[in-house]
Motif scaffolding. Sequence first.
Motif, short mmCIF file in Angstrom:
data_model
loop_
_atom_site.label_atom_id
_atom_site.label_comp_id
_atom_site.label_asym_id
_atom_site.label_seq_id
_atom_site.Cartn_x
_atom_site.Cartn_y
_atom_site.Cartn_z
N VAL A 108 69.59 73.25 17.69
CA VAL A 108 69.81 71.84 17.96
C VAL A 108 68.97 70.98 17.03
O VAL A 108 67.82 71.18 16.67
CB VAL A 108 68.96 71.55 19.30
CG1 VAL A 108 68.70 70.17 19.89
CG2 VAL A 108 69.64 72.47 20.53
N VAL A 109 69.47 69.86 16.66
CA VAL A 109 68.85 69.05 15.60
C VAL A 109 68.45 67.60 16.42
O VAL A 109 69.22 67.05 17.17
CB VAL A 109 69.70 68.38 14.68
CG1 VAL A 109 69.33 67.18 13.74
CG2 VAL A 109 70.14 69.57 13.74
N CYS A 110 67.29 67.28 16.63
CA CYS A 110 66.69 66.10 17.09
C CYS A 110 66.45 65.01 16.24
O CYS A 110 65.67 65.09 15.30
CB CYS A 110 65.42 66.36 17.87
SG CYS A 110 64.87 64.90 19.01
N ALA A 111 67.26 63.77 16.17
CA ALA A 111 67.36 62.73 15.51
C ALA A 111 66.25 61.63 15.74
O ALA A 111 66.19 61.22 16.91
CB ALA A 111 68.59 61.96 15.29
N GLN A 112 65.14 61.59 14.85
CA GLN A 112 63.82 61.00 15.20
C GLN A 112 63.70 59.84 14.43
O GLN A 112 63.52 59.92 13.04
CB GLN A 112 62.46 61.59 15.04
CG GLN A 112 62.69 63.20 15.88
CD GLN A 112 62.12 63.21 17.31
OE1 GLN A 112 61.76 64.14 17.85
NE2 GLN A 112 61.80 61.89 18.03
N PRO A 113 63.93 58.52 14.95
CA PRO A 113 63.96 57.17 14.09
C PRO A 113 62.43 56.93 13.84
O PRO A 113 61.57 56.94 14.72
CB PRO A 113 64.60 56.27 14.94
CG PRO A 113 64.54 56.59 16.27
CD PRO A 113 64.43 58.34 16.24
N PHE A 114 62.06 56.43 12.57
CA PHE A 114 60.87 55.60 12.60
C PHE A 114 60.27 54.65 13.71
O PHE A 114 61.24 53.73 13.94
CB PHE A 114 60.51 55.15 11.23
CG PHE A 114 59.43 54.37 10.80
CD1 PHE A 114 58.13 54.76 10.68
CD2 PHE A 114 59.46 52.90 10.98
CE1 PHE A 114 57.04 54.20 10.48
CE2 PHE A 114 58.42 52.33 10.89
CZ PHE A 114 57.08 52.63 10.60
N GLY A 115 59.21 54.65 13.90
CA GLY A 115 58.75 53.51 15.08
C GLY A 115 59.30 53.79 16.48
O GLY A 115 59.04 52.83 17.28
N CYS A 116 59.88 54.85 16.95
CA CYS A 116 59.96 54.99 18.16
C CYS A 116 59.37 56.21 18.71
O CYS A 116 59.66 57.48 18.90
CB CYS A 116 61.54 55.46 18.26
SG CYS A 116 62.23 55.50 19.86
N LEU A 117 58.00 55.83 19.07
CA LEU A 117 57.01 56.63 19.89
C LEU A 117 57.51 57.47 20.92
O LEU A 117 57.48 58.58 21.19
CB LEU A 117 55.63 56.02 20.11
CG LEU A 117 54.53 56.83 20.56
CD1 LEU A 117 54.30 57.95 19.62
CD2 LEU A 117 53.34 55.97 20.97
N PRO A 118 58.27 57.02 22.02
CA PRO A 118 58.72 57.52 23.02
C PRO A 118 59.77 58.47 22.58
O PRO A 118 59.83 59.77 23.32
CB PRO A 118 59.49 56.40 23.99
CG PRO A 118 58.81 54.97 23.46
CD PRO A 118 58.39 55.45 22.01
N ASN A 119 60.56 58.57 21.87
CA ASN A 119 61.50 59.41 21.49
C ASN A 119 60.81 60.59 20.81
O ASN A 119 60.96 61.78 21.06
CB ASN A 119 62.42 58.61 20.34
CG ASN A 119 63.48 59.72 19.75
OD1 ASN A 119 63.25 60.49 18.77
ND2 ASN A 119 64.49 59.82 20.57
N VAL A 139 76.01 73.70 16.39
CA VAL A 139 74.77 72.79 16.44
C VAL A 139 74.76 71.59 17.26
O VAL A 139 75.82 70.73 17.28
CB VAL A 139 74.44 72.46 15.08
CG1 VAL A 139 73.33 71.62 14.70
CG2 VAL A 139 74.51 73.50 13.97
N GLY A 140 74.00 71.57 18.27
CA GLY A 140 73.51 70.45 19.08
C GLY A 140 72.93 69.33 18.54
O GLY A 140 72.06 69.53 17.47
N ILE A 141 73.39 67.99 18.67
CA ILE A 141 72.80 66.99 18.21
C ILE A 141 72.19 65.93 19.31
O ILE A 141 72.93 65.74 20.34
CB ILE A 141 73.49 66.06 17.45
CG1 ILE A 141 74.17 66.86 16.28
CG2 ILE A 141 72.69 64.81 17.03
CD1 ILE A 141 75.18 66.05 15.22
#
Length: 427
Positions: free
Chosen positions: A355-366, A225-227
């Motif tokens: 693949v898991v994509c870790a998406q933080p709150f408030g990070c629109l570019p991400n 599993v990719g991160i």
Amino acid sequence: MATERVIFTKEMKRDYTILLPNMLEMHFKIMAEIFRNYGYKVELLQNEGQSVIDCGLKYTHNDACYPALLVIGQFIDALQSGKYDVNKTAVMMTQTGGGCRASNYITLIRKALARAGLAQVPVISLNVSGLEKNPGFKLTLGFGKRILYAVYYGDLLMSLVNQCRPYEVLPGSTQAMADKWVSYLVQEMNSGRSLNYKTVQKNYINILKDFELNLPRTKEKKVRVGIVGEIYVKFSPLANNNLERFLVGEGAETVMAGLLDFLMYTVNTAVVDYRLYGIKKTRAKIMKLAYNFLHKKQLDFIRLYRENSNFIPPTDFEKTRAAIAGYISEGVQMGEGWLLTAEMLELIDGGVKNVVCAQPFGCLPNHIVGKGMMKIIREKHPGVNLVSIDYDPGASRINQENRLKLMLANASRELQEESTASPIHHI
């Protein structure tokens, strides 16, 4: 609210403790020792849990991104713990000169400290672009070179731990070996011996051989599993609810690109800016030399992997850059920019279909370069399993883990079908 900047003076260097936020345990432990070697009293913060989140929420605007909230919360929680003399303590944060957290955390931290009644605490910017300077802190060439060596070592140990821990015969033996090498490298920093590139290469070889020959592992095949994701949430167990530990506990092998890739991406932005927009020609020339230097070192380490072990080496960054053709432009540079998309493609090209994509709150570019690119990636790579996991103060850990379990269940079923058709054992 305007906040007056407190300068970190030469006098402060003698008796102030500098608090460092934690993101990559092994990398930062080695880096902390380099700071001590140059006469700074530093402490790598280990506080975590709900109190950190609560401090971040209390003293940061609720529109701030989750990584900013956690870093600020960790600083203030530590300063309010009673462990430190707040009149003889400073905090340090990196500042690369880009958008988002790369430059603006410094101001957010100062405002939060003032709200918490800690305005006297100096905030030191760790940067190489001259954004802020402090008389009591100087990043010399030799200092910077050793920090870079810590990145090399940290990336190597992280890669080997990820490739060995799911297969270890004796539980805990992988981390024990990594801890042994961190201790050795820390002692080497304190020995006073000359630390040069040849020494780094020799250590690299010895570490590879030690993990290869002296760490018993099973030959079973597990789901890989990719991160990927925003750099802090991707790497920090505090931010991602111990994502790696959870995945390994569920029987998976985690795969991640190292910190060096992010450094090369950051250096390359100036080169791209000149190529696309014709701006900052002199800076672009300097950064091109820096990029070539880092790339050459990466190729050296890839060669050492292949000559001294059977472990999978890092991907050549030039190959990573080339992967985005037809997907996204190198001009997309805010936050993790095109690199996040490239890391997903790099993983898929390397046979990591989950693949898991870790998406933080408030990070629109991400969200744009992560979740926003998944549709086209799925269209061009049928069968890949891309999962976006949101991290914020109110996110349910149970919901996060349930989504991961569903992904792993599908991946395990596919792996079992592949193994039945063509049994190949993991080495």
